[in-house]
Design a protein around this motif. Structure first.
Motif, PDB file in Angstrom:
ATOM      1  N   LEU A   1      45.287  43.865  49.496  1.00 47.63           N
ATOM      2  CA  LEU A   1      46.438  43.374  50.266  1.00 47.63           C
ATOM      3  C   LEU A   1      46.841  41.956  49.867  1.00 47.63           C
ATOM      4  O   LEU A   1      48.018  41.630  49.864  1.00 47.63           O
ATOM      5  CB  LEU A   1      46.149  43.428  51.765  1.00 47.63           C
ATOM      6  N   SER A   2      45.859  41.138  49.538  1.00 52.07           N
ATOM      7  CA  SER A   2      46.184  39.748  49.203  1.00 52.07           C
ATOM      8  C   SER A   2      46.444  39.518  47.719  1.00 52.07           C
ATOM      9  O   SER A   2      47.112  38.566  47.356  1.00 52.07           O
ATOM     10  CB  SER A   2      45.076  38.810  49.686  1.00 52.07           C
ATOM     11  N   HIS A   3      45.930  40.400  46.838  1.00 52.73           N
ATOM     12  CA  HIS A   3      46.100  40.203  45.391  1.00 52.73           C
ATOM     13  C   HIS A   3      46.899  41.316  44.717  1.00 52.73           C
ATOM     14  O   HIS A   3      47.086  41.284  43.505  1.00 52.73           O
ATOM     15  CB  HIS A   3      44.729  40.103  44.710  1.00 52.73           C
ATOM     16  N   GLY A   4      47.311  42.301  45.462  1.00 53.26           N
ATOM     17  CA  GLY A   4      48.008  43.427  44.847  1.00 53.26           C
ATOM     18  C   GLY A   4      47.034  44.254  44.028  1.00 53.26           C
ATOM     19  O   GLY A   4      45.867  44.380  44.364  1.00 53.26           O
ATOM     20  N   LEU A   5      47.513  44.809  42.950  1.00 57.67           N
ATOM     21  CA  LEU A   5      46.650  45.643  42.103  1.00 57.67           C
ATOM     22  C   LEU A   5      45.825  44.826  41.112  1.00 57.67           C
ATOM     23  O   LEU A   5      45.029  45.393  40.361  1.00 57.67           O
ATOM     24  CB  LEU A   5      47.496  46.677  41.350  1.00 57.67           C
ATOM     25  N   LYS A   6      46.019  43.512  41.114  1.00 55.26           N
ATOM     26  CA  LYS A   6      45.235  42.643  40.241  1.00 55.26           C
ATOM     27  C   LYS A   6      43.843  42.463  40.855  1.00 55.26           C
ATOM     28  O   LYS A   6      43.695  41.872  41.915  1.00 55.26           O
ATOM     29  CB  LYS A   6      45.922  41.285  40.099  1.00 55.26           C
ATOM     30  N   ILE A   7      42.827  43.000  40.210  1.00 55.02           N
ATOM     31  CA  ILE A   7      41.468  42.944  40.751  1.00 55.02           C
ATOM     32  C   ILE A   7      40.695  41.821  40.081  1.00 55.02           C
ATOM     33  O   ILE A   7      40.524  41.806  38.863  1.00 55.02           O
ATOM     34  CB  ILE A   7      40.738  44.286  40.561  1.00 55.02           C
ATOM     35  N   ASP A   8      40.256  40.891  40.898  1.00 55.85           N
ATOM     36  CA  ASP A   8      39.394  39.798  40.467  1.00 55.85           C
ATOM     37  C   ASP A   8      38.006  40.095  41.034  1.00 55.85           C
ATOM     38  O   ASP A   8      37.784  39.968  42.235  1.00 55.85           O
ATOM     39  CB  ASP A   8      39.943  38.464  41.004  1.00 55.85           C
ATOM     40  N   VAL A   9      37.082  40.503  40.172  1.00 59.46           N
ATOM     41  CA  VAL A   9      35.764  40.965  40.615  1.00 59.46           C
ATOM     42  C   VAL A   9      35.029  39.864  41.379  1.00 59.46           C
ATOM     43  O   VAL A   9      34.424  40.117  42.427  1.00 59.46           O
ATOM     44  CB  VAL A   9      34.925  41.468  39.421  1.00 59.46           C
ATOM     45  N   GLN A  10      35.098  38.641  40.884  1.00 59.14           N
ATOM     46  CA  GLN A  10      34.410  37.540  41.559  1.00 59.14           C
ATOM     47  C   GLN A  10      34.984  37.310  42.957  1.00 59.14           C
ATOM     48  O   GLN A  10      34.234  37.141  43.919  1.00 59.14           O
ATOM     49  CB  GLN A  10      34.513  36.258  40.738  1.00 59.14           C
ATOM     50  N   GLU A  11      36.288  37.344  43.084  1.00 58.33           N
ATOM     51  CA  GLU A  11      36.944  37.174  44.391  1.00 58.33           C
ATOM     52  C   GLU A  11      36.609  38.345  45.322  1.00 58.33           C
ATOM     53  O   GLU A  11      36.360  38.149  46.519  1.00 58.33           O
ATOM     54  CB  GLU A  11      38.456  37.060  44.197  1.00 58.33           C
ATOM     55  N   LEU A  12      36.566  39.559  44.778  1.00 61.19           N
ATOM     56  CA  LEU A  12      36.218  40.736  45.569  1.00 61.19           C
ATOM     57  C   LEU A  12      34.786  40.629  46.099  1.00 61.19           C
ATOM     58  O   LEU A  12      34.524  40.873  47.280  1.00 61.19           O
ATOM     59  CB  LEU A  12      36.383  42.013  44.748  1.00 61.19           C
ATOM     60  N   LEU A  13      33.858  40.244  45.231  1.00 63.27           N
ATOM     61  CA  LEU A  13      32.463  40.104  45.661  1.00 63.27           C
ATOM     62  C   LEU A  13      32.302  38.967  46.664  1.00 63.27           C
ATOM     63  O   LEU A  13      31.507  39.071  47.598  1.00 63.27           O
ATOM     64  CB  LEU A  13      31.549  39.905  44.446  1.00 63.27           C
ATOM     65  N   TRP A  14      33.054  37.886  46.488  1.00 67.30           N
ATOM     66  CA  TRP A  14      33.011  36.778  47.450  1.00 67.30           C
ATOM     67  C   TRP A  14      33.508  37.258  48.818  1.00 67.30           C
ATOM     68  O   TRP A  14      32.889  36.976  49.845  1.00 67.30           O
ATOM     69  CB  TRP A  14      33.862  35.604  46.955  1.00 67.30           C
ATOM     70  N   THR A  15      34.611  37.992  48.816  1.00 67.00           N
ATOM     71  CA  THR A  15      35.161  38.521  50.064  1.00 67.00           C
ATOM     72  C   THR A  15      34.161  39.454  50.733  1.00 67.00           C
ATOM     73  O   THR A  15      33.933  39.381  51.944  1.00 67.00           O
ATOM     74  CB  THR A  15      36.487  39.259  49.796  1.00 67.00           C
TER      75      THR A  15
ATOM     76  N   ALA B   1      36.473  44.662  52.445  1.00 64.62           N
ATOM     77  CA  ALA B   1      36.696  43.639  51.417  1.00 64.62           C
ATOM     78  C   ALA B   1      37.661  44.150  50.351  1.00 64.62           C
ATOM     79  O   ALA B   1      38.561  43.421  49.915  1.00 64.62           O
ATOM     80  CB  ALA B   1      35.367  43.237  50.782  1.00 64.62           C
ATOM     81  N   ALA B   2      37.490  45.390  49.934  1.00 67.59           N
ATOM     82  CA  ALA B   2      38.386  45.959  48.918  1.00 67.59           C
ATOM     83  C   ALA B   2      39.812  46.052  49.447  1.00 67.59           C
ATOM     84  O   ALA B   2      40.769  45.698  48.740  1.00 67.59           O
ATOM     85  CB  ALA B   2      37.875  47.335  48.491  1.00 67.59           C
TER      86      ALA B   2
END
Length: 154
Positions: A53-67, A47-48
């Protein structure tokens, strides 16, 4: 709606772990799957990586946890399938539950196809497609034995 889903999931987990007669049917000797090592950690790592790969270095915690949750859901049936393969004896309720979980996932794929063609602003997400197909493929072996058993007993 999410709170209802989380609440119902928590109540199911509670009943399985602590409610009689359900909790007394759990056999720790049969549950040898190393969940943290072979499910949680690899799914979080994938997931990380896919998030980066899809967001670059911009980390969206909610999107990461969803993935992470989508990847984990895709393989969450593995421990049960391993027990089924190992012992070949399963209660009817368990067999039917697994069958309907697999049917649900297969119908979900049809839902994505329908939405992709009929909703003008439908957002495609490769993680959902990949995990849906992966989960359906994991059920394929089980479906084979389910149909074989059903045909044998009818």
């Amino acid at each position: 709606m999410k709170l209802l889903y989380i609440g119902s999931t928590a109540s199911i987990v509670y009943m399985i772990r602590y409610s009689e007669p359900i909790c007394s049917t759990y056999d720790k000797a049969q549950d040898t799957f190393l969940h943290w090592k072979f499910a949680v950690a690899p799914c979080f790592a994938i997931a990380a990586i896919s998030h980066l790969l899809s967001h670059g270095l911009k980390i969206d915690v909610q999107e990461l946890l969803w993935t992470f949750s989508i990847f984990l859901e895709a393989i969450s049936i593995l421990p049960q399938l391993i027990v089924l393969q190992r012992y070949r004896e399963v209660e009817n309720l368990t067999v039917n539950y697994i069958f309907f979980m697999g049917a649900y996932r297969a119908l979900y794929i049809l839902n994505w196809i329908y939405r992709a063609y009929n909703e003008p602003h439908y957002k495609h997400h490769f993680v959902v497609y990949f995990c849906g197909v992966l989960q359906t493929l994991l059920y394929a072996d089980f479906f084979y034995y389910y149909v074989k058993r059903y045909v044998h007993y009818t």
